[in-house]
Write a protein that holds these residues in place. Structure first.
Motif, PDB file in Angstrom:
ATOM      1  N   PRO A 101       0.822  -1.221   0.000  1.00  0.00           N
ATOM      2  CA  PRO A 101       0.000   0.000   0.000  1.00  0.00           C
ATOM      3  C   PRO A 101       0.854   1.268   0.000  1.00  0.00           C
ATOM      4  CG  PRO A 101      -0.762  -1.562   1.665  1.00  0.00           C
ATOM      5  CD  PRO A 101       0.540  -2.092   1.130  1.00  0.00           C
ATOM      6  N   ARG A 102       0.300   2.290  -0.607  1.00  0.00           N
ATOM      7  CA  ARG A 102       0.975   3.575  -0.727  1.00  0.00           C
ATOM      8  C   ARG A 102       1.413   4.112   0.636  1.00  0.00           C
ATOM      9  NH1 ARG A 102      -2.503   7.859  -3.770  1.00  0.00           N
ATOM     10  NH2 ARG A 102      -4.014   7.070  -2.301  1.00  0.00           N
ATOM     11  N   ARG A 103       0.556   3.997   1.648  1.00  0.00           N
ATOM     12  CA  ARG A 103       0.896   4.515   2.973  1.00  0.00           C
ATOM     13  C   ARG A 103       2.119   3.809   3.548  1.00  0.00           C
ATOM     14  NH1 ARG A 103      -1.010   0.423   5.826  1.00  0.00           N
ATOM     15  NH2 ARG A 103      -2.942  -0.549   5.191  1.00  0.00           N
ATOM     16  N   VAL A 104       2.255   2.519   3.270  1.00  0.00           N
ATOM     17  CA  VAL A 104       3.422   1.763   3.743  1.00  0.00           C
ATOM     18  C   VAL A 104       4.681   2.257   3.036  1.00  0.00           C
ATOM     19  CG1 VAL A 104       4.494  -0.529   3.839  1.00  0.00           C
ATOM     20  CG2 VAL A 104       2.057  -0.265   4.369  1.00  0.00           C
ATOM     21  N   CYS A 105       4.595   2.449   1.735  1.00  0.00           N
ATOM     22  CA  CYS A 105       5.750   2.942   0.966  1.00  0.00           C
ATOM     23  C   CYS A 105       6.161   4.330   1.439  1.00  0.00           C
ATOM     24  CB  CYS A 105       5.433   2.948  -0.525  1.00  0.00           C
ATOM     25  SG  CYS A 105       5.160   1.300  -1.218  1.00  0.00           S
ATOM     26  N   MET A 106       5.197   5.195   1.674  1.00  0.00           N
ATOM     27  CA  MET A 106       5.512   6.554   2.133  1.00  0.00           C
ATOM     28  C   MET A 106       6.176   6.515   3.508  1.00  0.00           C
ATOM     29  SD  MET A 106       4.602   8.624  -0.318  1.00  0.00           S
ATOM     30  CE  MET A 106       4.101  10.251   0.180  1.00  0.00           C
ATOM     31  N   TRP A 107       5.657   5.698   4.406  1.00  0.00           N
ATOM     32  CA  TRP A 107       6.244   5.570   5.735  1.00  0.00           C
ATOM     33  C   TRP A 107       7.677   5.059   5.637  1.00  0.00           C
ATOM     34  CZ3 TRP A 107       6.984   6.915  10.377  1.00  0.00           C
ATOM     35  CH2 TRP A 107       7.642   6.088  11.275  1.00  0.00           C
ATOM     36  N   ARG A 108       7.911   4.060   4.796  1.00  0.00           N
ATOM     37  CA  ARG A 108       9.255   3.501   4.642  1.00  0.00           C
ATOM     38  C   ARG A 108      10.224   4.521   4.053  1.00  0.00           C
ATOM     39  NH1 ARG A 108       8.395  -2.725   2.647  1.00  0.00           N
ATOM     40  NH2 ARG A 108       7.619  -3.496   4.648  1.00  0.00           N
ATOM     41  N   LEU A 109       9.746   5.340   3.143  1.00  0.00           N
ATOM     42  CA  LEU A 109      10.614   6.390   2.590  1.00  0.00           C
ATOM     43  C   LEU A 109      11.020   7.383   3.670  1.00  0.00           C
ATOM     44  CD1 LEU A 109       8.969   7.158  -0.846  1.00  0.00           C
ATOM     45  CD2 LEU A 109      11.106   5.953  -0.410  1.00  0.00           C
ATOM     46  N   LEU A 110      10.068   7.758   4.494  1.00  0.00           N
ATOM     47  CA  LEU A 110      10.377   8.670   5.592  1.00  0.00           C
ATOM     48  C   LEU A 110      11.390   8.026   6.548  1.00  0.00           C
ATOM     49  CD1 LEU A 110       9.959  11.238   7.253  1.00  0.00           C
ATOM     50  CD2 LEU A 110       7.973  10.129   8.311  1.00  0.00           C
ATOM     51  N   ARG A 111      11.169   6.769   6.876  1.00  0.00           N
ATOM     52  CA  ARG A 111      12.087   6.045   7.765  1.00  0.00           C
ATOM     53  C   ARG A 111      13.478   5.935   7.139  1.00  0.00           C
ATOM     54  NH1 ARG A 111      10.113   0.265   9.078  1.00  0.00           N
ATOM     55  NH2 ARG A 111      11.111  -0.093   7.088  1.00  0.00           N
ATOM     56  N   ARG A 112      13.533   5.641   5.849  1.00  0.00           N
ATOM     57  CA  ARG A 112      14.819   5.543   5.150  1.00  0.00           C
ATOM     58  C   ARG A 112      15.531   6.892   5.135  1.00  0.00           C
ATOM     59  NH1 ARG A 112      14.470   3.465  -0.882  1.00  0.00           N
ATOM     60  NH2 ARG A 112      14.148   5.645  -1.390  1.00  0.00           N
ATOM     61  N   ARG A 135       8.680  16.282  -5.520  1.00  0.00           N
ATOM     62  CA  ARG A 135       8.529  15.562  -6.797  1.00  0.00           C
ATOM     63  C   ARG A 135       8.595  14.044  -6.581  1.00  0.00           C
ATOM     64  NH1 ARG A 135      12.822  15.453 -11.581  1.00  0.00           N
ATOM     65  NH2 ARG A 135      11.566  14.402 -13.135  1.00  0.00           N
ATOM     66  N   PHE A 136       9.554  13.606  -5.772  1.00  0.00           N
ATOM     67  CA  PHE A 136       9.701  12.180  -5.486  1.00  0.00           C
ATOM     68  C   PHE A 136       8.497  11.654  -4.705  1.00  0.00           C
ATOM     69  CE2 PHE A 136      11.755   8.693  -2.925  1.00  0.00           C
ATOM     70  CZ  PHE A 136      11.892   7.818  -3.989  1.00  0.00           C
ATOM     71  N   LEU A 137       8.031  12.400  -3.719  1.00  0.00           N
ATOM     72  CA  LEU A 137       6.861  11.980  -2.948  1.00  0.00           C
ATOM     73  C   LEU A 137       5.624  11.891  -3.839  1.00  0.00           C
ATOM     74  CD1 LEU A 137       7.389  14.026   0.335  1.00  0.00           C
ATOM     75  CD2 LEU A 137       7.727  11.561   0.001  1.00  0.00           C
ATOM     76  N   ARG A 138       5.485  12.829  -4.773  1.00  0.00           N
ATOM     77  CA  ARG A 138       4.359  12.794  -5.717  1.00  0.00           C
ATOM     78  C   ARG A 138       4.450  11.551  -6.608  1.00  0.00           C
ATOM     79  NH1 ARG A 138       4.913  17.587  -8.079  1.00  0.00           N
ATOM     80  NH2 ARG A 138       3.733  18.615  -6.441  1.00  0.00           N
ATOM     81  N   TYR A 139       5.654  11.210  -7.031  1.00  0.00           N
ATOM     82  CA  TYR A 139       5.864  10.011  -7.855  1.00  0.00           C
ATOM     83  C   TYR A 139       5.378   8.765  -7.101  1.00  0.00           C
ATOM     84  CZ  TYR A 139       8.510   6.299 -10.230  1.00  0.00           C
ATOM     85  OH  TYR A 139       8.876   5.144 -10.866  1.00  0.00           O
ATOM     86  N   VAL A 140       5.737   8.654  -5.844  1.00  0.00           N
ATOM     87  CA  VAL A 140       5.321   7.497  -5.039  1.00  0.00           C
ATOM     88  C   VAL A 140       3.819   7.541  -4.793  1.00  0.00           C
ATOM     89  CG1 VAL A 140       5.611   6.311  -2.828  1.00  0.00           C
ATOM     90  CG2 VAL A 140       7.601   7.294  -3.985  1.00  0.00           C
ATOM     91  N   TRP A 141       3.299   8.718  -4.482  1.00  0.00           N
ATOM     92  CA  TRP A 141       1.873   8.864  -4.176  1.00  0.00           C
ATOM     93  C   TRP A 141       1.002   8.462  -5.375  1.00  0.00           C
ATOM     94  CZ3 TRP A 141      -0.401   9.301   0.321  1.00  0.00           C
ATOM     95  CH2 TRP A 141      -1.746   9.655   0.369  1.00  0.00           C
ATOM     96  N   THR A 142       1.458   8.764  -6.582  1.00  0.00           N
ATOM     97  CA  THR A 142       0.667   8.478  -7.783  1.00  0.00           C
ATOM     98  C   THR A 142       1.132   7.217  -8.520  1.00  0.00           C
ATOM     99  OG1 THR A 142       2.081   9.904  -9.153  1.00  0.00           O
ATOM    100  CG2 THR A 142       0.131  10.928  -8.121  1.00  0.00           C
ATOM    101  N   PHE A 143       2.025   6.441  -7.929  1.00  0.00           N
ATOM    102  CA  PHE A 143       2.598   5.264  -8.579  1.00  0.00           C
ATOM    103  C   PHE A 143       1.505   4.307  -9.059  1.00  0.00           C
ATOM    104  CE2 PHE A 143       4.662   1.149  -8.871  1.00  0.00           C
ATOM    105  CZ  PHE A 143       5.881   1.452  -9.436  1.00  0.00           C
ATOM    106  N   ASP A 144       0.564   3.974  -8.178  1.00  0.00           N
ATOM    107  CA  ASP A 144      -0.499   3.029  -8.564  1.00  0.00           C
ATOM    108  C   ASP A 144      -1.340   3.561  -9.712  1.00  0.00           C
ATOM    109  OD1 ASP A 144       0.281   1.119  -6.765  1.00  0.00           O
ATOM    110  OD2 ASP A 144      -1.315   1.507  -5.324  1.00  0.00           O
TER     111      ASP A 144
END
Length: 184
Positions: A101-112, A135-144
């Protein structure tokens, strides 16, 4: 696909491609699988895309590097890279698609970002300290929405392996890792 079937496919695969959104766990899973199955590990960001100081390699050089890498008999490549995905798909024996899920990916990016802030992580080119921008966060947010349909289209193309493992949760990833340590 059942975990046991996925582990069996991994055991015989010689060329494995791990794709998914940034933050889905591609690099972490890929490194474990490469060690477990003694496959040369190729992180796309480090090997193909980036030069020191966050400078992108020229497109033709990227393509040449990828063509050279995939001509090998054995490899595990970590990265989606939509512009060259078809090259890797036609050579892969197995594709592992992490669809967390997008929320998991976003959380992991923040943690990384917090873990590597100001430093370069191991799967990135030298002198490319971890960064996260809008820009990178938008890419992840709209990936699906934006990339998944393109990935699905490329996976359906003629000449592409039909050996596809979808993992949609960390529990599924953990179950696969547990299964391969038992069966190998």
């Amino acid at each position: 696909m059942k975990t046991e079937e996925a582990a069996e496919l991994l055991a015989i695969a010689r060329r494995v491609l791990v794709i998914g959104s940034p933050g889905s766990g591609k690099s972490t899973l890929s490194q474990v699988l490469a060690r477990q199955f003694d496959l040369p590990y190729i992180p796309m960001d480090r090997a193909f895309f980036w030069l020191p100081g966050w400078r992108m390699r020229p497109r033709e050089e990227i393509r040449t590097l990828i063509e050279d890498a995939i001509s090998a008999d054995r490899w595990l490549i970590d990265g989606t890279g939509l512009n060259t995905l078809e090259l890797r798909l036609t050579r892969a024996d197995l594709v592992i698609w992490l669809r967390l899920p997008r929320r998991v990916c976003m959380w992991r990016l923040l943690r990384r970002w917090l873990q590597f802030h100001g430093r370069t992580r191991p799967d990135m080119a030298d002198d490319c300290p971890e960064r996260v921008d809008l820009r990178f966060l938008r890419y992840v947010w709209t990936f699906d929405r934006d990339l998944v349909p393109q990935i699905e289209q490329k996976l359906a193309a003629p000449g592409v392996t039909r050996n596809l493992i979808h993992l949609t949760t960390q529990d599924e990833m953990d179950a696969l890792l547990a299964e391969i340590t038992v069966s190998v």
